[in-house]
Structure formats: C-alpha cells, structure tokens
Design a protein around this motif. Sequence first.
Motif, PDB file in Angstrom:
ATOM      1  N   ALA A  50       0.726  -1.158   0.054  1.00 33.76           N
ATOM      2  CA  ALA A  50       0.001   0.268   0.202  1.00 33.76           C
ATOM      3  C   ALA A  50       0.711   1.605   0.438  1.00 33.76           C
ATOM      4  O   ALA A  50       0.803   2.693  -0.633  1.00 33.76           O
ATOM      5  N   PRO A  51       1.802   1.400   0.215  1.00 33.18           N
ATOM      6  CA  PRO A  51       2.565   2.498   0.405  1.00 33.18           C
ATOM      7  C   PRO A  51       3.064   3.003  -0.475  1.00 33.18           C
ATOM      8  O   PRO A  51       3.658   3.981  -0.823  1.00 33.18           O
ATOM      9  N   HIS A  52       3.736   1.699  -1.575  1.00 35.72           N
ATOM     10  CA  HIS A  52       4.533   1.698  -2.975  1.00 35.72           C
ATOM     11  C   HIS A  52       3.503   2.068  -3.966  1.00 35.72           C
ATOM     12  O   HIS A  52       3.844   2.457  -5.130  1.00 35.72           O
ATOM     13  N   VAL A  53       2.030   1.787  -3.707  1.00 35.52           N
ATOM     14  CA  VAL A  53       1.964   0.573  -5.197  1.00 35.52           C
ATOM     15  C   VAL A  53       0.233   2.029  -5.168  1.00 35.52           C
ATOM     16  O   VAL A  53      -0.479   2.319  -4.339  1.00 35.52           O
ATOM     17  N   ARG A  54       0.012   2.919  -5.779  1.00 34.16           N
ATOM     18  CA  ARG A  54      -1.791   4.207  -5.649  1.00 34.16           C
ATOM     19  C   ARG A  54      -2.844   3.563  -6.335  1.00 34.16           C
ATOM     20  O   ARG A  54      -3.687   3.243  -5.020  1.00 34.16           O
ATOM     21  N   GLY A  55      -2.994   1.979  -6.366  1.00 34.84           N
ATOM     22  CA  GLY A  55      -4.115   1.362  -6.851  1.00 34.84           C
ATOM     23  C   GLY A  55      -4.101  -0.253  -6.247  1.00 34.84           C
ATOM     24  O   GLY A  55      -3.606  -0.089  -4.995  1.00 34.84           O
ATOM     25  N   THR A  56      -5.060  -1.295  -7.030  1.00 36.36           N
ATOM     26  CA  THR A  56      -5.148  -2.091  -6.365  1.00 36.36           C
ATOM     27  C   THR A  56      -4.103  -3.033  -7.007  1.00 36.36           C
ATOM     28  O   THR A  56      -3.204  -3.282  -7.433  1.00 36.36           O
ATOM     29  N   VAL A  57      -3.566  -4.099  -5.855  1.00 30.49           N
ATOM     30  CA  VAL A  57      -2.830  -5.325  -5.661  1.00 30.49           C
ATOM     31  C   VAL A  57      -3.508  -6.274  -5.898  1.00 30.49           C
ATOM     32  O   VAL A  57      -4.350  -6.212  -4.559  1.00 30.49           O
ATOM     33  N   LEU A  58      -3.323  -7.184  -6.573  1.00 32.95           N
ATOM     34  CA  LEU A  58      -4.414  -8.122  -7.075  1.00 32.95           C
ATOM     35  C   LEU A  58      -3.117  -9.337  -7.139  1.00 32.95           C
ATOM     36  O   LEU A  58      -1.817  -9.124  -7.065  1.00 32.95           O
ATOM     37  N   VAL A  59      -3.670 -10.264  -5.944  1.00 36.10           N
ATOM     38  CA  VAL A  59      -2.541 -11.637  -5.470  1.00 36.10           C
ATOM     39  C   VAL A  59      -3.210 -12.547  -6.083  1.00 36.10           C
ATOM     40  O   VAL A  59      -4.240 -13.031  -4.905  1.00 36.10           O
ATOM     41  N   ASP A  60      -2.623 -13.960  -6.314  1.00 38.71           N
ATOM     42  CA  ASP A  60      -3.439 -14.887  -6.723  1.00 38.71           C
ATOM     43  C   ASP A  60      -2.024 -16.133  -6.853  1.00 38.71           C
ATOM     44  O   ASP A  60      -1.101 -15.750  -6.425  1.00 38.71           O
ATOM     45  N   ASN A  61      -2.381 -17.664  -6.292  1.00 43.48           N
ATOM     46  CA  ASN A  61      -1.480 -18.473  -5.587  1.00 43.48           C
ATOM     47  C   ASN A  61      -0.657 -18.798  -7.367  1.00 43.48           C
ATOM     48  O   ASN A  61      -1.501 -18.544  -8.221  1.00 43.48           O
ATOM     49  N   ASP A  62       0.738 -18.945  -7.039  1.00 47.89           N
ATOM     50  CA  ASP A  62       1.509 -19.100  -8.822  1.00 47.89           C
ATOM     51  C   ASP A  62       0.919 -19.890  -9.475  1.00 47.89           C
ATOM     52  O   ASP A  62       1.519 -20.254 -10.631  1.00 47.89           O
ATOM     53  N   VAL A  63       0.358 -21.258  -9.157  1.00 49.50           N
ATOM     54  CA  VAL A  63      -0.238 -22.660  -9.613  1.00 49.50           C
ATOM     55  C   VAL A  63      -1.384 -22.140 -10.725  1.00 49.50           C
ATOM     56  O   VAL A  63      -1.276 -22.495 -11.957  1.00 49.50           O
ATOM     57  N   ASN A  64      -2.369 -21.299 -10.004  1.00 51.11           N
ATOM     58  CA  ASN A  64      -3.224 -20.190 -11.011  1.00 51.11           C
ATOM     59  C   ASN A  64      -2.535 -19.778 -11.957  1.00 51.11           C
ATOM     60  O   ASN A  64      -3.474 -19.275 -13.259  1.00 51.11           O
ATOM     61  N   TRP A  65      -1.633 -18.525 -11.572  1.00 47.50           N
ATOM     62  CA  TRP A  65      -0.641 -17.692 -13.136  1.00 47.50           C
ATOM     63  C   TRP A  65      -0.714 -18.499 -13.557  1.00 47.50           C
ATOM     64  O   TRP A  65      -0.429 -18.093 -14.641  1.00 47.50           O
TER      65      TRP A  65
END
Length: 380
Positions: A181-196
């Motif tokens: 949050a302190p470094h990125v202006r907008g949304t942070v999306l997170v998922d498991n590496d296998v899904n990506w």
Amino acid sequence: MRMAPPKPSLEMLRGLTDENVLRALMTHPRLTRAEIAAHTGISKPTISDSVQRLTAAGLLADTGERTAGRGRVGTYYALAPDTGTALVAAITPYGVRAEAVDAHGTVREQAHIPLGRSDGPERAAAALAGAAADLGSRTPGALRTAVVSAADPVDRTTGRLVQLPDAPFLVGELDPPALLAPHVRGTVLVDNDVNWAARAERDHGCAAGVDDFVYLHLGQGLGCAVVNDGQVRRGHHGLAGEIAHLYTVGPDDTAMHFTDVFAALGLRHPHSTAIDTETLVARLTAAGEQARRLRTVLARAVTGVLAAAVSLTDPSMIVIGGEWGTQHAITATVAEHFARTPRPVPVTAAVLTSPALDGARTRAVEELRSLIVRAAGRRN
C-alpha cells in the motif's frame, strides 16, 4: 410505435474515441495521427481532436520525431512517460522477483531479493516491500497497480497468504496488499503461483484455446489449478486445487496423502514438507532399475490425484508443470499410467519457462491499460 434509441452523447463519443486512440498507442510504441486513424478506422479530424485532448491531459506526448519523405510532415505521438507502470512480483522459495512493466508490456526495471526456505514471514515481507520501494524509485511515474504471484495458498477475499498445516514454504500469513500500500497507488491483486501459471499456459502456452483443463504443478510444492469455461476456479476461500493432502497410492500400495509419498521415498527436505527436487530429478533420470521403479511409483501416485481431479472437474486435457513435472521421463510415465484409468484425457508437459510470472505480468498490463483509459474518461 417503436421509438428510436437515444443518440450517444458527445461525451460518450469523445470517450470512445479517446479509448481507441490510447489502445492503439498501447499496442504500438509511436504513431502519427494519420496512422492512428488507419488503425482505428476513425476519421483524421476526429483523431486530431482526441490527440489534442489527451496531450493536454498529460496522457500522450509528442515524441519530437517527424515523418520523412515527401508530402505533409506527420508528428509521432506516444503514451506520456509518466503514465506510470505496474508492479509484478513473484514470492517464491528462492526469493522475491519483481518487475516494473509499462502499458506496452515492456519490463522497465527488475529487482531480485533472495530468500531461503526457512527465512520466515518477516524476511519475506521485508523483501517484497523492499523490491517495490526499489522499483518505485527507479521508474518514472507511479506504480499504479500491482499483481502478486505467491507460492502459497491465497485468501481470495483479502489477498493474504494462508498458512495451511504442513505447508512447505514458511512465509506465514503474509499480507501483500498491506505491505505494498505505501508503494502502489492502486489495487493489489494476489493469487497462487499455480493459478497464474495455468492462466499463462491458457493464454499463450500448450493450453492455448482450451477452455477446460487441469494444471498440475510438481515442484518443491504440490499444487493444482482448475480451469473451467476459460476461467481459473479459485473456490470459496481461494483454496481450490490444494492437493497435497489428497489420498493416493503409496510406494507399498497403501493409501496415503500425496505429500507423504515423497516422505516415504526420502525425497523431502529435513524438517519440511518441501520436496527435494534436485535429488528427485537426479534419481528420476538415472539409468537402471531403481530409476524405473521410482518413475512407476511417482506416476501411480500422480495418476491417483489426476483421476480424482478428472472425476470432479471433467477437463479436456491435463497440463503438468513444475521443476520435475516437466521432465520427459515422468510426464511420459504418468501419461502411460493415466491412459489406463476409466476416464483418461490427454496429458502434456507445460511449455513456458516462467509461467507464473508470465501470467501475473499479462494481468498487470491489462490492469494498467484499464487505469489509463479510465483516467481519460474522467477528463471528458
């Protein structure tokens, strides 16, 4: 009497034109107004008005380059340098790899902070935040969004990493959205590496054009992604595909958890459920009867997991990835054993070198482009 539909407003028409101009310049590094008109099919005067609006808004910039040759000189335009970048980060057992990528999909800067398997959540958190701060200081404009790939289960609601019992990577309940949050202006999306990784193989890998498949990851950790109707199915909590504790057949023909097969074979790191992939690959690819028996034991265990996945998800194919999953010796043996099950489907090895990072990067570029287009819409 049927009434004619209302005519689109001037603001709507301007917004659509501006989006077309921006998207043309997202797929081409620079274009003249005439070239934009040719790519979009919109008239030159309308394109000229749009370019003027977007330049005044700070979204386009005159590159200073001009066309050569006879006739009227054209000015080349490009996305403004300060339209920002997206952060792409992968949290792996080996460290945090991060990139700042622009709207063209070009990687502008990279960072890598090493990690060990036992470094723990504090070290992993410091590595992720440090990589973001480093990239933010070296790229023009803001980090406008972030996409994170994590080698751990991810809660789909909060984006926090979930520490399941006997999970191989001890990062704890890491909270990437809060850390970034302190470094990125907008949304942070997170998922498991296998899904990506599954998304990447679906977009431009061995499963391109396939809407229903199962991606099985066989590496230091064990994971699975289920793709139905072209979408990765994450489950209620985001924990779909956590297959380590599925029951399958063990080395002595007894039922055991999938992860315990590797313990029984002496193929896990001490005091960890992480698989010793270097030893496993060396034993798999050696000559002789012991290697053949190991391939058979592992193929039977994997086949048991795949049979369950096929029964539940009805895929049209199986993709196997991971450090040892893509070894021809194991893929071929798994395909041979799986072909004898009641509902066999084709089995193939994944083809991308860094599929998790590729999948996250593709999504990050999509998100960044959408943010730029929305910024133009707010100015109309």
